[in-house]
Design a protein around this motif. Structure first.
Motif, PDB file in Angstrom:
ATOM      1  N   UNK A 131     -11.751   1.916   0.417  1.00  0.00           N
ATOM      2  CA  UNK A 131     -10.340   2.255   0.341  1.00  0.00           C
ATOM      3  C   UNK A 131      -9.604   1.148   1.063  1.00  0.00           C
ATOM      4  N   UNK A 132      -8.699   0.459   0.371  1.00  0.00           N
ATOM      5  CA  UNK A 132      -7.974  -0.675   0.941  1.00  0.00           C
ATOM      6  C   UNK A 132      -6.541  -0.289   1.265  1.00  0.00           C
ATOM      7  N   UNK A 133      -6.058  -0.796   2.412  1.00  0.00           N
ATOM      8  CA  UNK A 133      -4.654  -0.623   2.794  1.00  0.00           C
ATOM      9  C   UNK A 133      -4.125  -1.968   3.270  1.00  0.00           C
ATOM     10  N   UNK A 134      -3.047  -2.414   2.623  1.00  0.00           N
ATOM     11  CA  UNK A 134      -2.433  -3.679   2.998  1.00  0.00           C
ATOM     12  C   UNK A 134      -0.956  -3.642   2.635  1.00  0.00           C
ATOM     13  N   UNK A 135      -0.126  -4.086   3.540  1.00  0.00           N
ATOM     14  CA  UNK A 135       1.300  -4.159   3.232  1.00  0.00           C
ATOM     15  C   UNK A 135       1.599  -5.292   2.264  1.00  0.00           C
ATOM     16  N   UNK A 136       0.647  -6.198   2.073  1.00  0.00           N
ATOM     17  CA  UNK A 136       0.822  -7.325   1.177  1.00  0.00           C
ATOM     18  C   UNK A 136       0.400  -6.996  -0.251  1.00  0.00           C
ATOM     19  N   UNK A 137      -0.264  -5.848  -0.439  1.00  0.00           N
ATOM     20  CA  UNK A 137      -0.799  -5.480  -1.748  1.00  0.00           C
ATOM     21  C   UNK A 137       0.303  -4.960  -2.668  1.00  0.00           C
ATOM     22  N   UNK A 138       0.136  -5.236  -3.944  1.00  0.00           N
ATOM     23  CA  UNK A 138       1.049  -4.694  -4.945  1.00  0.00           C
ATOM     24  C   UNK A 138       0.679  -3.248  -5.286  1.00  0.00           C
ATOM     25  N   UNK A 139      -0.538  -2.844  -4.944  1.00  0.00           N
ATOM     26  CA  UNK A 139      -1.040  -1.524  -5.318  1.00  0.00           C
ATOM     27  C   UNK A 139      -1.463  -0.761  -4.094  1.00  0.00           C
ATOM     28  N   UNK A 140      -1.474   0.560  -4.171  1.00  0.00           N
ATOM     29  CA  UNK A 140      -1.977   1.414  -3.133  1.00  0.00           C
ATOM     30  C   UNK A 140      -3.319   1.953  -3.602  1.00  0.00           C
TER      31      UNK A 140
END
Length: 84
Positions: free
Chosen positions: A72-81
């Motif tokens: 499970x990835x979390x990043x404020x830079x990601x276009x997706x959740x």
């Protein structure tokens, strides 16, 4: 075994909030998975890094029977959740 890996500019910097170097992270993941002499820790870091991309963020990983079975990835830079 479950862990949260924190990356900064694509470099792993912490496991479950505890700051550590890349070699320390590999050893910690191997220790937690019960496979002291294995490449599982480095494989887990590579898989998590690939899932996150080159940016910063966190990746929840689950290891089971010598395999990475959950991400499970979390990043404020990601276009997706990617949270499930």
């Amino acid at each position: 075994m479950h862990a949260v890996l924190t990356f900064d500019a694509g470099v792993p910097v912490a496991v479950d909030g505890e700051t550590m170097t890349v070699p320390e992270a590999v050893r910690e993941l191997n220790f937690r998975a019960g496979v002291i002499r294995s490449s599982l820790g480095s494989v887990a870091l590579r898989v998590a890094r690939a899932a996150l991309g080159p940016g910063s963020g966190e990746v929840d990983i689950s290891l089971h029977e010598g395999r990475v079975v959950g991400l499970v990835c979390r990043s404020e830079e990601s276009l997706y959740d990617f949270a499930s």
